[in-house]
Scaffold this active site. Structure first.
Site, PDB file in Angstrom:
ATOM      1  N   ASN A 165      40.646  38.137  37.438  1.00 10.41           N
ATOM      2  CA  ASN A 165      39.660  37.917  38.506  1.00 10.41           C
ATOM      3  C   ASN A 165      39.994  38.767  39.717  1.00 10.41           C
ATOM      4  O   ASN A 165      41.152  39.011  40.030  1.00 10.41           O
ATOM      5  CB  ASN A 165      39.575  36.423  38.865  1.00 10.41           C
ATOM      6  N   ARG A 166      38.932  39.223  40.366  1.00 12.81           N
ATOM      7  CA  ARG A 166      39.073  39.852  41.689  1.00 12.81           C
ATOM      8  C   ARG A 166      37.995  39.257  42.592  1.00 12.81           C
ATOM      9  O   ARG A 166      37.185  39.974  43.193  1.00 12.81           O
ATOM     10  CB  ARG A 166      39.008  41.383  41.627  1.00 12.81           C
ATOM     11  N   MET A 167      37.956  37.915  42.616  1.00 16.21           N
ATOM     12  CA  MET A 167      36.926  37.221  43.393  1.00 16.21           C
ATOM     13  C   MET A 167      36.979  37.634  44.867  1.00 16.21           C
ATOM     14  O   MET A 167      35.949  37.860  45.489  1.00 16.21           O
ATOM     15  CB  MET A 167      37.094  35.701  43.279  1.00 16.21           C
ATOM     16  N   GLY A 168      38.191  37.708  45.431  1.00 15.31           N
ATOM     17  CA  GLY A 168      38.317  38.140  46.833  1.00 15.31           C
ATOM     18  C   GLY A 168      38.002  37.038  47.829  1.00 15.31           C
ATOM     19  O   GLY A 168      37.379  37.296  48.880  1.00 15.31           O
ATOM     20  N   PHE A 169      38.423  35.803  47.520  1.00 17.25           N
ATOM     21  CA  PHE A 169      38.260  34.670  48.453  1.00 17.25           C
ATOM     22  C   PHE A 169      36.806  34.480  48.892  1.00 17.25           C
ATOM     23  O   PHE A 169      36.509  34.373  50.085  1.00 17.25           O
ATOM     24  CB  PHE A 169      39.128  34.835  49.708  1.00 17.25           C
ATOM     25  N   ASN A 202      44.187  25.074  50.434  1.00 13.57           N
ATOM     26  CA  ASN A 202      44.855  26.367  50.340  1.00 13.57           C
ATOM     27  C   ASN A 202      44.142  27.329  51.296  1.00 13.57           C
ATOM     28  O   ASN A 202      42.925  27.489  51.236  1.00 13.57           O
ATOM     29  CB  ASN A 202      44.739  26.805  48.868  1.00 13.57           C
ATOM     30  N   ASN A 212      48.550  30.724  51.363  1.00 11.36           N
ATOM     31  CA  ASN A 212      48.443  31.640  50.229  1.00 11.36           C
ATOM     32  C   ASN A 212      48.683  33.066  50.713  1.00 11.36           C
ATOM     33  O   ASN A 212      47.857  33.622  51.434  1.00 11.36           O
ATOM     34  CB  ASN A 212      47.049  31.495  49.591  1.00 11.36           C
ATOM     35  N   SER A 250      47.590  36.246  46.609  1.00  9.72           N
ATOM     36  CA  SER A 250      46.456  36.700  45.801  1.00  9.72           C
ATOM     37  C   SER A 250      46.381  38.223  45.864  1.00  9.72           C
ATOM     38  O   SER A 250      46.551  38.804  46.938  1.00  9.72           O
ATOM     39  CB  SER A 250      45.150  36.100  46.331  1.00  9.72           C
ATOM     40  N   ASN A 304      43.832  40.149  45.583  1.00  2.00           N
ATOM     41  CA  ASN A 304      42.491  40.705  45.826  1.00  2.00           C
ATOM     42  C   ASN A 304      42.102  40.870  47.284  1.00  2.00           C
ATOM     43  O   ASN A 304      40.963  41.170  47.595  1.00  2.00           O
ATOM     44  CB  ASN A 304      41.453  39.853  45.095  1.00  2.00           C
ATOM     45  N   THR A 305      43.043  40.621  48.204  1.00  2.00           N
ATOM     46  CA  THR A 305      42.792  40.902  49.617  1.00  2.00           C
ATOM     47  C   THR A 305      43.802  41.961  50.032  1.00  2.00           C
ATOM     48  O   THR A 305      45.012  41.718  49.950  1.00  2.00           O
ATOM     49  CB  THR A 305      42.974  39.621  50.466  1.00  2.00           C
ATOM     50  N   LYS A 355      52.536  29.572  48.692  1.00  2.00           N
ATOM     51  CA  LYS A 355      52.283  29.937  47.285  1.00  2.00           C
ATOM     52  C   LYS A 355      52.650  31.394  47.060  1.00  2.00           C
ATOM     53  O   LYS A 355      52.196  32.276  47.794  1.00  2.00           O
ATOM     54  CB  LYS A 355      50.804  29.702  46.956  1.00  2.00           C
ATOM     55  N   ASN A 359      50.983  32.392  41.631  1.00  2.00           N
ATOM     56  CA  ASN A 359      49.607  32.903  41.638  1.00  2.00           C
ATOM     57  C   ASN A 359      49.408  33.807  40.395  1.00  2.00           C
ATOM     58  O   ASN A 359      50.246  33.830  39.503  1.00  2.00           O
ATOM     59  CB  ASN A 359      49.362  33.677  42.939  1.00  2.00           C
ATOM     60  N   GLY A 404      46.431  32.694  32.953  1.00  2.00           N
ATOM     61  CA  GLY A 404      46.336  32.114  31.623  1.00  2.00           C
ATOM     62  C   GLY A 404      47.618  32.308  30.829  1.00  2.00           C
ATOM     63  O   GLY A 404      48.686  32.601  31.395  1.00  2.00           O
ATOM     64  N   TYR A 407      44.495  26.156  35.721  1.00  2.00           N
ATOM     65  CA  TYR A 407      43.123  26.605  35.959  1.00  2.00           C
ATOM     66  C   TYR A 407      42.547  27.236  34.690  1.00  2.00           C
ATOM     67  O   TYR A 407      41.607  26.718  34.074  1.00  2.00           O
ATOM     68  CB  TYR A 407      43.098  27.592  37.135  1.00  2.00           C
TER      69      TYR A 407
HETATM   70  C1  LIG Z   1      38.945  32.739  38.886  1.00  2.00           C
HETATM   71  C2  LIG Z   1      40.217  32.412  39.600  1.00  2.00           C
HETATM   72  C3  LIG Z   1      40.204  32.297  40.987  1.00  2.00           C
HETATM   73  C4  LIG Z   1      41.372  31.987  41.675  1.00  2.00           C
HETATM   74  N1  LIG Z   1      41.331  31.845  43.026  1.00  2.00           N
HETATM   75  C5  LIG Z   1      42.457  31.492  43.695  1.00  2.00           C
HETATM   76  C6  LIG Z   1      42.426  31.287  45.084  1.00  2.00           C
HETATM   77  O1  LIG Z   1      41.383  31.371  45.731  1.00  2.00           O
HETATM   78  N2  LIG Z   1      43.598  30.968  45.708  1.00  2.00           N
HETATM   79  C7  LIG Z   1      44.775  30.811  45.017  1.00  2.00           C
HETATM   80  O2  LIG Z   1      45.812  30.498  45.637  1.00  2.00           O
HETATM   81  N3  LIG Z   1      44.831  30.998  43.693  1.00  2.00           N
HETATM   82  C8  LIG Z   1      43.709  31.321  43.015  1.00  2.00           C
HETATM   83  N4  LIG Z   1      43.749  31.498  41.660  1.00  2.00           N
HETATM   84  C9  LIG Z   1      45.065  31.389  40.963  1.00  2.00           C
HETATM   85  C10 LIG Z   1      45.296  30.009  40.387  1.00  2.00           C
HETATM   86  O3  LIG Z   1      45.342  29.029  41.384  1.00  2.00           O
HETATM   87  C11 LIG Z   1      46.620  29.977  39.582  1.00  2.00           C
HETATM   88  O4  LIG Z   1      47.691  30.197  40.480  1.00  2.00           O
HETATM   89  C12 LIG Z   1      46.666  31.039  38.495  1.00  2.00           C
HETATM   90  O5  LIG Z   1      45.398  31.200  37.876  1.00  2.00           O
HETATM   91  C13 LIG Z   1      47.688  30.697  37.406  1.00  2.00           C
HETATM   92  O6  LIG Z   1      47.363  29.496  36.748  1.00  2.00           O
HETATM   93  P1  LIG Z   1      46.574  29.441  35.314  1.00  2.00           P
HETATM   94  O7  LIG Z   1      47.304  30.389  34.398  1.00  2.00           O
HETATM   95  O8  LIG Z   1      46.661  28.006  34.895  1.00  2.00           O
HETATM   96  O9  LIG Z   1      45.192  29.875  35.581  1.00  2.00           O
HETATM   97  C14 LIG Z   1      42.580  31.794  40.947  1.00  2.00           C
HETATM   98  C15 LIG Z   1      42.593  31.903  39.561  1.00  2.00           C
HETATM   99  C16 LIG Z   1      41.421  32.201  38.884  1.00  2.00           C
HETATM  100  C17 LIG Z   1      41.455  32.301  37.377  1.00  2.00           C
END
Ligand SMILES: Cc1cc2nc3c(=O)[nH]c(=O)nc-3n(C[C@H](O)[C@H](O)[C@H](O)COP(=O)(O)O)c2cc1C
Length: 343
Positions: free
Chosen positions: A114-118, A145, A178, A181, A183-184, A215, A244, A269, A319
């Site tokens: 993902n590169r949602m970017g908050f 967060n 946080n 991430s 993506n910022t 985090k 993360n 994942g 997640y």
């Molecule tokens: C689509 C998506 C968006 C995420 N957005 C955030 C975020 O906004 N802030 C954050 O701290 N982590 C974010 N994460 C990271 C997750 O909180 C987690 O740390 C990471 O995905 C590892 O856990 P998992 O393997 O169970 O997914 C995001 C992960 C995914 C897949």
């Protein structure tokens, strides 16, 4: 049932559209009487109750940040059996995030990039929803967060985080800084101890009595993981969340062309499992027993959660496997945890 739905419908949909569809269902599940019915089916066994950060959790297993960025799904996620929900990342200034597409499945690896970017509606909107949530008699533990607004320069990051912390800490059960991430632009650079110290110290002051955690990224070298953990203890923070998403693409089974087509962003994942566990062990080895460590990254089964707890995690989050395993995932984990405790 869910694997069939995933293969035939969801896997053919754009991943972000599928997420919104899932979120719609989660929101519906948060409304009585559906929430009561779901809760009756998924309520964690009372023997899974645990205490951390001075808070009581119905289960040690919760939803990681990023799933509910705008505080709209907390009741539904509780109804599905999660013991806590970490909402956000919330930024002081509302923002749209990166252009779509920005979420990609790597199905052979049970992973996503993902590169949602908050993308989020901002701290003021989140505060309004949190206020409403606090009026509910029964609710999940809610962590908030916070991250840096994209338009704010990295040199002004502290003031930006403090703005969010001041608004949100009084409404949060715990607060998370946080800095991890991918993506910022420039965000992960804030993890360097010399920049992190003044940032965490200022947010700690703004957070008041609300427990504060930081985090971190799985890509930090081990000595930096230890340095950040020691800094968090030094500054009197209450805990640390590891980890993360990763910028690494090593060891994937997905065809390289598919991985390349996904492009930049954080990988989460199953491929994250090993590194996330290793970082947990590193952190636990340098922090005192009463310092809360939350483990996240690649957790799929009750066995994975048990392994994290045995390695010293106080709480565990997930997640990505939620997307692959479906709405009964938390229930399966809770039941498996209960069974492993009995064995
Ligand atoms: C689509 C998506 C968006 C995420 N957005 C955030 C975020 O906004 N802030 C954050 O701290 N982590 C974010 N994460 C990271 C997750 O909180 C987690 O740390 C990471 O995905 C590892 O856990 P998992 O393997 O169970 O997914 C995001 C992960 C995914 C897949």
């Amino acid at each position: 049932m869910y694997p069939l739905l995933f293969r035939t419908v969801l896997a053919r949909m754009d991943p972000e559209t599928a997420h919104h569809a899932g979120m719609f269902v989660v929101r519906m599940l948060g409304v009585p009487p559906l929430s009561w019915a779901a809760r009756a089916l998924t309520r964690p066994d009372e023997r899974l109750r645990t205490t951390a950060l001075g808070l009581r959790f119905d289960s040690p297993f919760g939803v990681a940040a990023g799933f509910d960025k705008n505080v709209v799904g907390v009741a539904g996620l509780r109804a599905l059996g999660f013991g806590h929900v970490e909402v956000g990342t919330v930024t002081a200034i509302p923002q749209d995030g990166n252009p779509r597409p920005r979420l990609f499945r790597l199905i052979p690896d049970r992973a996503v990039v993902n590169r949602m970017g908050f993308n989020n509606a901002g701290a003021e909107a989140a505060a309004k929803r949190l206020e409403k949530l606090r009026r509910r008699r029964r609710r999940a533990v809610v962590g908030v967060n916070i991250g840096k607004s994209r338009v704010v320069d990295v040199s002004e990051a502290t003031a930006d985080y403090v703005r969010s912390a001041t608004l949100l800490a009084p409404l949060a059960d715990y607060l998370v800084v946080n800095v991890s991430s991918p993506n910022t632009p420039g965000l992960r650079g804030l993890q360097a101890v010399e920049t992190l110290r003044p940032l965490l110290s200022a947010v700690h002051d703004a957070a008041g009595a609300t427990p504060l955690l930081v985090k971190i990224a799985p890509d930090l070298p081990d000595d930096e993981v230890e340095a950040v953990a020691r800094l968090a203890v030094d500054l009197g923070l209450d805990g640390l969340i590891a980890t993360n998403t990763t910028i690494s693409r090593a060891g994937l089974s997905t065809p390289p062309a598919v991985v390349a087509a996904a492009g930049e962003g954080g990988l989460s994942g199953a491929p994250l499992r090993e590194r996330s566990l290793a970082v947990l062990r590193r952190v636990r080895s340098v922090v005192p027993a009463d310092f809360c460590v939350v483990s996240v990254g690649g957790v799929e089964t009750a066995g994975d959660v048990r392994e994290r707890l045995d390695a010293g995690a106080d709480l565990v989050q997930g997640y990505t496997a939620f997307l692959y395993r479906g709405p009964l995932w938390a229930r399966q984990i809770n039941r498996g945890l209960r069974a492993s405790a009995r064995a």
